[in-house]
Motif scaffolding. Sequence first.
Motif, PDB file in Angstrom:
ATOM      1  N   MET A  64      52.306  34.984  47.086  1.00 13.13           N
ATOM      2  CA  MET A  64      51.641  35.413  45.862  1.00 13.13           C
ATOM      3  C   MET A  64      52.553  35.218  44.646  1.00 13.13           C
ATOM      4  N   GLU A  65      53.859  35.419  44.823  1.00 15.15           N
ATOM      5  CA  GLU A  65      54.796  35.178  43.728  1.00 15.15           C
ATOM      6  C   GLU A  65      54.816  33.690  43.359  1.00 15.15           C
ATOM      7  N   SER A  68      51.713  33.007  41.429  1.00 15.40           N
ATOM      8  CA  SER A  68      51.870  33.537  40.062  1.00 15.40           C
ATOM      9  C   SER A  68      52.719  32.603  39.203  1.00 15.40           C
ATOM     10  N   VAL A  71      50.598  29.638  38.271  1.00 18.70           N
ATOM     11  CA  VAL A  71      49.617  30.024  37.249  1.00 18.70           C
ATOM     12  C   VAL A  71      50.306  30.162  35.901  1.00 18.70           C
ATOM     13  N   GLY A  72      51.518  30.677  35.906  1.00 20.69           N
ATOM     14  CA  GLY A  72      52.286  30.813  34.661  1.00 20.69           C
ATOM     15  C   GLY A  72      52.474  29.469  33.972  1.00 20.69           C
ATOM     16  N   GLN A  75      49.199  28.501  32.295  1.00 21.94           N
ATOM     17  CA  GLN A  75      48.807  29.311  31.151  1.00 21.94           C
ATOM     18  C   GLN A  75      49.316  28.735  29.832  1.00 21.94           C
ATOM     19  N   CYS A  86      42.986  31.021  34.857  1.00 20.29           N
ATOM     20  CA  CYS A  86      44.325  31.584  35.086  1.00 20.29           C
ATOM     21  C   CYS A  86      44.286  33.105  35.055  1.00 20.29           C
ATOM     22  N   VAL A  90      45.357  35.588  38.035  1.00 17.57           N
ATOM     23  CA  VAL A  90      46.343  36.653  37.823  1.00 17.57           C
ATOM     24  C   VAL A  90      45.763  38.002  38.272  1.00 17.57           C
ATOM     25  N   THR A  93      45.663  38.023  42.045  1.00 23.35           N
ATOM     26  CA  THR A  93      47.034  38.107  42.549  1.00 23.35           C
ATOM     27  C   THR A  93      47.549  39.541  42.463  1.00 23.35           C
ATOM     28  N   ASN A  94      47.272  40.198  41.343  1.00 22.46           N
ATOM     29  CA  ASN A  94      47.700  41.596  41.179  1.00 22.46           C
ATOM     30  C   ASN A  94      47.043  42.506  42.220  1.00 22.46           C
TER      31      ASN A  94
END
Length: 174
Positions: A64-65, A68, A71-72, A75, A86, A90, A93-94
């Motif tokens: 998941m990290e 993330s 996705v970063g 973005q 995105c 996110v 993912t959270n």
Amino acid sequence: MIAPEEERLLKTYLVEMFGQISSMRRELAALQGDGKGSFASMTDTLDAIVENTEVAGNAILESMEAISASVGKLQDVKDPKTAAVCDEIVDSTNKVFEACAFQDLTGQRITRVVKSLKFMEDHINKLVRIWGKEELARVAAELAAPKSTTPDLLEGPKRPGVAISQDDIDKLFG
């Protein structure tokens, strides 16, 4: 000083608990096929579950990290559709991060069960040593002996609603 009837009751409970432990050991041995059937092997199994759950939880969190981080990178793109997707990723993912708290809670709960099992076995074994196997074998034999066939009718039959129902009895043993 314990009254004789209280001592007998304690011995009866001890025999029943010891019998339950023995039954659990046999069932565990049958499941594992290793012939051990001890609380030690049961607690080892539970410890292995905690370890495997922790490994799986860490693998999920690492994945998941990585998602993330990817996705970063996306973005930074100025496309509104990409930004909206995105944001959805996110959010999801959270939620996965939050759900992974199960691993820690599961580990804590299983550890408590393991400690309780070890405590019970240790104390039951101490009681067996105090009273002696011969005495407890005698109590066990008395418990296994057929009871009187004469019904105990001193209290008489119970009225419906006062007597314990068969469903309630089944729930106790279910």
